[in-house]
Enzyme design. Structure first.
Site, short mmCIF file in Angstrom:
data_model
loop_
_atom_site.label_atom_id
_atom_site.label_comp_id
_atom_site.label_asym_id
_atom_site.label_seq_id
_atom_site.Cartn_x
_atom_site.Cartn_y
_atom_site.Cartn_z
N GLY A 60 35.14 -21.72 13.82
CA GLY A 60 34.74 -20.51 13.12
C GLY A 60 33.42 -19.96 13.63
O GLY A 60 33.23 -18.75 13.67
N THR A 110 33.73 -30.21 14.92
CA THR A 110 32.49 -30.90 15.22
C THR A 110 32.64 -32.41 15.21
O THR A 110 31.81 -33.12 15.76
CB THR A 110 31.42 -30.51 14.19
OG1 THR A 110 31.98 -30.69 12.88
CG2 THR A 110 31.02 -29.06 14.35
N THR A 143 30.89 -36.85 20.52
CA THR A 143 31.16 -35.55 19.90
C THR A 143 29.88 -34.72 19.80
O THR A 143 29.93 -33.49 19.88
CB THR A 143 31.79 -35.73 18.51
OG1 THR A 143 30.99 -36.63 17.73
CG2 THR A 143 33.19 -36.30 18.62
N GLU A 157 24.21 -26.26 16.20
CA GLU A 157 23.64 -24.98 16.63
C GLU A 157 22.73 -25.08 17.86
O GLU A 157 22.66 -24.15 18.66
CB GLU A 157 22.80 -24.33 15.51
CG GLU A 157 23.17 -24.67 14.11
CD GLU A 157 24.36 -23.90 13.58
OE1 GLU A 157 25.13 -24.50 12.81
OE2 GLU A 157 24.55 -22.74 13.94
#
Lengths: 332, 738, 221
Positions: B241, B470, B632, B702
């Site tokens: 998203g 994520t 990850t 981010e």
């Protein structure tokens, strides 16, 4: 996408017979299905060409290469004869779209590919090409991707094909079949300038079907390259591209074919540049000079003025790269 | 710790995602389901005077068409409050009035028996409009000095200004004053937004591609005036998203209303064009940065005046100045942001909101200052390193930015840089080096979770958060495994369901720091419930002080005595023991300032003969506390860098003068593809931040996207001598710049 | 409450996936085997019977055509309208939702499937034109519960995040690795895969996975 009837003829004759005012041929579908989904093309009948054969590539006795309408972009690009005799075509094809789309897209379909102008692709917007007389939204809208050569006051849409640029440089004939028989259309005459009738994109009569494209015999000893310039490195239409083919005698250019993509309303042969180059020394300076000639009549607009310089750069570099191959002994 | 934490674990949902088995919203088909297809406005500003519906209503399979005249008048606005967890993206209700505020604004929803029928009919719904002559397609006037008389609403800098920035600027030995701009960008997640609604009596179930099932549940509760308990929002897998799916969009309301009216499930998969026009963007921003410094590079003044466009249908402050007060030690700092309305669809947070655009301006300005001072840009930053957060005047919880600069510079080979512009060449190409700092605030919120010991030895962990890609499923399993001793393959993780204990949005890089403490709390509570049972009369540890009992290797242990949990449950004759618990941050925010840091170095190649620019390689060293799963986590940083490459070179959502969104598709909105990707080297430092939570994790989603655009623009300057202060750094900007 | 946890209805990451992973990750001998399981043809799954094709005993409804497709080794019969594209037929008619719709316009590659071994964008391909074609989707790559080497490599390299483009990436990768006209260099793979957009930006890991799978496959399909 509106509903339609699919007609699946088994012969070219039947395919032509099935054609009507409100019909469209389908090959790989990469243009037609897309435009049907957008509501830009809404045929009542879709005539499927996939049972017509037309999928051979053959060398003719006179040295020309005859390509069936349904030969996919992938197959054409990797055909050994194309790679050997027309590497510029192979490069152009492989620079277009993506692996998956090239597997679907056909030779005739690519010749018939329609512009990517977003205003053309949205039925809610005025567009002279889609709906004659409604006006051109791009003229006063966003025209970054639009043409600077071959435009008219009614349409500035760019022809999107890479393959056609290479074919324009190589020289080719579009073979069409209609109710009145076979017709051979020189490639440079096949696509039409928008002029007063941007809705007319090609010299194909309503009953006619492309059956083959025949490439001119390769120029003896020629070197060539296809250079495509765009924002990202792949999977994008050209902002400017150049197919360059030259033959040399020592340092002198004896023949030159220069065609442009991304900057013009049709696959664009830069004939002034070609003429100026023949007989001259193959130097970077000369390439830059002839590149200027190619854009002498360019009409830039608010967002696409950069294409004049970018297109000139494409020409100069493509010529240089081609000639460098000659000095390195990589004849085509 | 540990065998499972801070180790590279392949994702536990990997097989599902890799074999087509993961159920994204559009993959869910319900019995008797109908298909919705929206119709968007053709104009950007005006009045909708009517709709031509007859033809569409008569088309095959069409069940109904929803629009202003027949829509549900009982709907109410969500209060749109973040604190109450009912934020929506676009406050206006669908079809609420007949005013058109932006191109693509929904004017109708066609519902039909098949997708094909709905799409065909939607193409034949035509709006009749009275277009306004005046369209505000862009608001260049926002970019100025933030003085009275300008359009838009001035947002002060959250009280973070300090000292006398203007006076210090006037007195500075060296000054710099530049304007920067960033085009509108679109999230363009690969998964189309989608919503399937179904009603059972007065209970509504919504399958939605959302980064926040709990927020959507609460928002729907207000819109439909229903208690939240009667609403369930499900989002098992999300095709990401990037902020575009944080908060509910109008298509979900349209779909739920249609389902209620038609008494059948309705599925609406938003077409790509509508995703562009009507489901969010990072708004265009313009920024002015003024720096004052001493000749030795010490910053004496930072003034950062930002602005961003928002929609007429809602206020979105993109806070492009958010990082500035904390970035460098400087006594005089002033920041503002101004927001003005345009005829665009509603903007919303997009990955690294504030920091990604803000650090482009600030970190480019820092590079410009370094050139003015003839200083190495790394040295200039070191000179101004903030030992504690100068904005809050609190110590950093943990800050290894200097090591980020040093390590990344070393890995990159910064010492090989020839400072002179255009001095490094190879063939046709000129080589440019550039760097920038990276930063993102670390946050933690309240969260609940549930842990269940099952009789077959498995452990189930549930939380009403989501995994948007994520790796939340995996780190929750890692954490539960680590703390319980249950092997990771025996842990079931349930997320993406608003009926689960309330979890956070998947956004803002706070999910990890927020969720894992709740998992621990729930596991502790469930363990305590086991202990309570095992210490009951007649049970194995009835003679034992319960505080001395531990959970070890799937068994309750006391000294050398041990009883496996499965045995205990069997003896008790119960199938499970479950407990729910919450965890929330304490008052650590009063004691420390929490941020993540990084440094990014970029090499570009510029071929001036064909105006071709490419990023040749990227090196980044990141300080995010502890990575629960470095595999990850590194992927997140790399993804942020790739998105930053797009931001720097390609991405711009283009509106023409009429407000028409020109490139509402993935062919004309240019994002990076495989062929654009250079070698990327990401180093994750490992300094656990235990002030934020017991796991030392600060979050990672981010930060990769911060700084990278500046590093690229700085490298472009080094190669070309062209200072491009407007993103994207397009071919024409490079060609036309001096 | 010890019921079996079904991800399709309850969400979440499951034991099944985990066991699959261990089984396949542990199968390091796969590459060395002379006839790897995953190299068998798609017909290997022909024995599996689909739950039932959505075809009535009667003739197709007006405007519909009945076609046969060989999907993942299974003969499927389905009635389609001319305007139905292969992507929507796979997803909505045959229940194979592993193939994703990202743009519906040939602009993203999420819908990539193999038709007679070639990667195509199923969103731009009319289903009706695929009579008798062999179609392989992401659901058709596993063999006997073992992931295909490309799937396996994607897992080990974390070559995905959200997973939405992943089916298309994997199908393109399988096609790339089986196409000897495409070079083996990183640059050649990047170019050949450029029609598959990954907005999460996991490109680096995807490339690593493709190159790693190349070694495992050693020329096998």
């Amino acid at each position: 996408m509106q509903s339609f009837e699919l007609i699946r003829p088994e012969s070219v004759k039947d395919a032509i017979g099935a054609q009507s005012e409100r019909s469209a041929y389908i090959g790989g579908g990469t243009t037609l299905v897309d435009l049907m989904k957008l509501g830009v093309m809404q045929p009542d009948h879709v005539v499927d060409t996939n049972r017509l054969g037309l999928d051979e590539i053959e060398v003719l006795d006179d040295g020309r290469l005859k390509i069936g309408a349904r030969v996919s972009n992938s197959r054409l690009a990797t055909d050994a004869r194309v790679e050997r005799d027309y590497p510029v075509l192979s490069q152009a094809l492989l620079s277009g779209a993506s692996t998956g789309l090239r597997n679907m897209a056909t030779t005739a379909g690519n010749v018939m590919q329609r512009t990517r102008c977003p205003y053309f692709r949205d039925p809610a917007k005025p567009c002279n090409k889609r709906e004659p007389g409604t006006g051109c939204s791009a003229m006063d809208g966003i025209n970054r991707n639009h043409a600077v050569l071959g435009t008219s006051e009614h349409c500035i849409a760019t022809h999107p094909s890479d393959m056609c640029v290479a074919m324009a440089a190589i020289g080719a004939t579009v073979v069409v079949e209609g109710r009145k028989g076979t017709r051979e259309i020189p490639f440079e005459d096949f696509h039409l300038l928008p002029g007063d009738h941007p809705e007319r994109e090609h010299d194909l009569r309503s009953d006619e079907l492309i059956t083959h494209v025949v490439l001119d015999a390769p120029l003896e000893g020629a070197v060539s390259t296809y250079l495509k310039l765009r924002d990202r490195a792949s999977y994008e239409f050209a902002l400017a591209s150049c197919a360059a083919i030259v033959t040399l005698e020592g340092t002198k250019v004896t023949a030159a074919r220069i065609a442009l993509g991304g900057v013009a309303t049709k696959p664009w042969r830069a004939v002034d540049a070609e003429a100026a180059l023949v007989g001259e020394d193959a130097t970077a300076k000369m390439f830059e000079q002839v590149a200027l000639l190619a854009f002498q009549r360019a009409i830039p607009l608010e967002h696409n003025a950069f294409k004049v310089e970018l297109g000139q750069q494409a020409i100069a570099r493509a010529l240089r790269d081609a000639v460098q191959q000659a000095s390195q002994g990589e004849h085509q | 710790m540990s065998e499972t934490l801070n180790t590279q674990k392949p994702r536990i949902d990997g097989a599902l995602k890799l074999s087509g088995g993961a159920d994204y919203t559009a993959d869910i088909n319900l019995d008797g389901q109908l298909y919705g297809y929206p119709v968007g406005s053709a104009i950007a500003s005006g009045e909708l005077e009517g709709l031509e519906l007859e033809e569409a209503l008569g088309m095959p399979g069409v069940v109904d068409i929803f629009h202003h005249d027949n829509f549900d008048s009982t709907l109410k606005h969500s209060p749109n409050s973040f604190a109450e967890k009912n934020t929506v993206s676009e406050p206006r209700l669908p079809f609420e009035d007949t005013t058109i505020h932006y191109h693509g604004q929904y004017i109708a929803l066609v519902v039909a028996d098949t997708f094909e029928h709905a799409r065909a009919a939607a193409q034949n719904v035509k709006g009749k409009y009275r277009a306004n002559d005046q369209v505000t397609s862009q608001l260049d006037e926002l970019d100025a000095d933030n003085v009275a008389g300008l359009p838009g609403v001035l947002q002060e800098g959250d009280g973070q200004s300090r000292g006398e920035a203007d006076a210090a600027y006037e007195n500075a030995e060296v000054t710099l004053d530049h304007h920067y701009s960033i085009a509108t960008e679109t999230h363009a997640a690969m998964e189309l937004h989608a919503s399937t609604a179904t009603w059972s009596g007065d209970h509504l179930t919504v399958y939605e591609s959302t980064q926040g099932v709990v927020f959507q549940r609460h928002a729907l509760s207000h819109v439909f005036s229903m208690p939240p308990e009667q609403i369930n929002v499900i989002s098992h897998f999300i095709g990401s998203g990037f902020g575009g799916k944080l908060f509910m969009w109008p298509h979900a309301i349209m779909t739920a209303v249609a389902s209620r009216r038609l008494k059948r499930p309705v599925k609406t998969v938003v077409p790509r064009q509508s995703v562009f026009t009507s489901a969010g963007s990072r708004p265009r921003s313009m920024q002015r940065v003024r720096l004052g410094a001493r000749a030795d590079g010490t910053l004496t003044s930072i003034r950062h005046d930002g602005s961003n466009e928002t929609a007429f249908v809602g206020m979105h402050n993109d806070t492009v100045i958010s990082a500035t007060p904390s970035m460098y030690a400087c006594e005089n700092v002033a920041v503002t942001n101004r927001v003005g309305e345009v005829n665009h669809g509603m903007p919303c947070p997009m990955r690294a909101p504030g920091e990604a655009p803000g650090l482009f301006a600030l970190e480019t300005a820092m590079d410009e200052l370094a050139w003015q001072l003839e200083m190495d840009p790394v040295e200039l930053r070191k000179k101004n390193f903030a030992e504690r957060d100068p904005a809050s005047d609190l110590p950093w919880s943990s800050n290894h930015l200097i090591e980020c600069w040093d390590n990344a510079a070393k890995r990159f080979g910064w010492e090989n840089r020839t400072a002179e512009i255009g001095a490094m060449r190879e063939g046709d190409e000129i080589i440019g080096y550039g760097m920038a700092s990276q930063s993102w605030e670390a946050m933690r919120l309240q969260c609940s979770a549930r842990v269940t010991f099952l009789a077959d030895g498995r452990l189930q962990v549930s939380c009403g958060t989501q995994d948007i890609g994520t790796g939340t499923y995996t780190i929750v399993a890692q954490t539960a495994s680590e703390l319980s001793g249950v092997p990771i393959e025996d842990i079931d993780v349930r997320l993406g369901d608003s009926s689960l204990p309330s979890g956070p949005l998947s956004g803002g890089s706070f999910a990890t720091a927020t969720v894992l403490p709740a998992v621990k709390a729930a596991l502790d509570a469930a363990t305590q419930a086991l202990i309570d049972k095992v210490t009951q009369d007649g049970q194995a540890f009835s003679d034992v002080d319960s505080e001395s009992i531990e959970l070890n290797d799937r068994a309750l242990t006391y000294g050398d005595r041990s009883i496996p949990v499965t045995t205990l449950l069997e003896e008790l004759g119960i199938g499970q023991v479950t407990a729910e618990a919450s965890a929330e941050p304490g008052d650590e925010k009063n004691d420390y300032s929490f941020r993540s840091f990084g440094a990014v170095f970029v090499e570009v190649r510029w071929d001036p003969g064909i105006s071709r620019l490419k990023v040749e390689r990227i090196v980044s060293t990141i300080d995010i506390g502890r990575a629960i799963n470095p595999m990850t986590a590194r992927n997140q940083v790399e993804g942020g860098l790739v998105m930053g490459l797009g931001m720097a070179l390609f991405e711009q959502t283009e509106y023409d003068k009429s407000g028409y969104l020109y490139n509402a598709n993935l062919a004309d909105y240019i994002v990076p593809v495989h062929a654009d990707i250079p070698p990327i080297d990401v180093e994750l430092l490992d300094y656990p931040d235990y002030h934020l939570n017991a796991f030392g994790a600060r979050g990672v989603g981010e930060i990769g996207l911060t700084g990278i655009a500046a590093a690229i623009s700085n490298a472009v300057y080094h190669a070309t001598g062209k200072r491009i202060r407007d993103l994207p750094i397009s071919i024409e900007r490079l060609l036309m710049a001096n | 409450m010890t019921e079996y946890f079904d991800p399709k209805t309850q969400g979440g990451a499951t034991s099944k996936s985990r066991r699959n992973f261990l089984k396949t990750v542990g199968a390091s001998g796969v590459a060395a085997a002379s006839t790897p399981l995953w190299a068998q043809t798609t017909q290997a799954r022909a024995a599996e019977t689909p739950e039932g094709d959505p075809v009535k005993a009667s003739a197709p409804a007006p405007g519909m055509s009945r076609i046969q497709l060989n999907v993942n080794g299974v003969e499927r019969t389905v009635d389609v309208a001319p305007q139905m594209v292969l992507l929507d037929v796979l997803r909505n008619e045959l229940g194979l939702t592993g193939t994703k719709k990202g743009c519906d316009q040939g602009q993203c590659g999420a819908c990539t499937v193999l038709v007679n071994g070639q990667a195509i964008n199923s969103c731009l391909s009319l289903a009706i034109s695929h009579q008798s074609d062999e179609i392989t989707t992401i659901e058709g790559l596993e063999r006997d519960g073992e992931l295909h080497p490309v799937q396996q490599a994607f897992w080990e390299h974390d070559a995905f995040q959200c997973g939405y483009c992943t089916s298309g990436q994997i199908m393109s990768a399988v096609a790339v690795l089986n196409d000897d006209r495409i070079g083996q260099s990183d640059a050649a793979v990047r170019e050949a895969m450029s029609g598959n957009i990954c907005r999460c930006g996991a490109y680096k890991n995807i490339l690593a996975a493709v190159q790693d799978a190349r070694k495992t496959m050693k020329g096998g399909v």
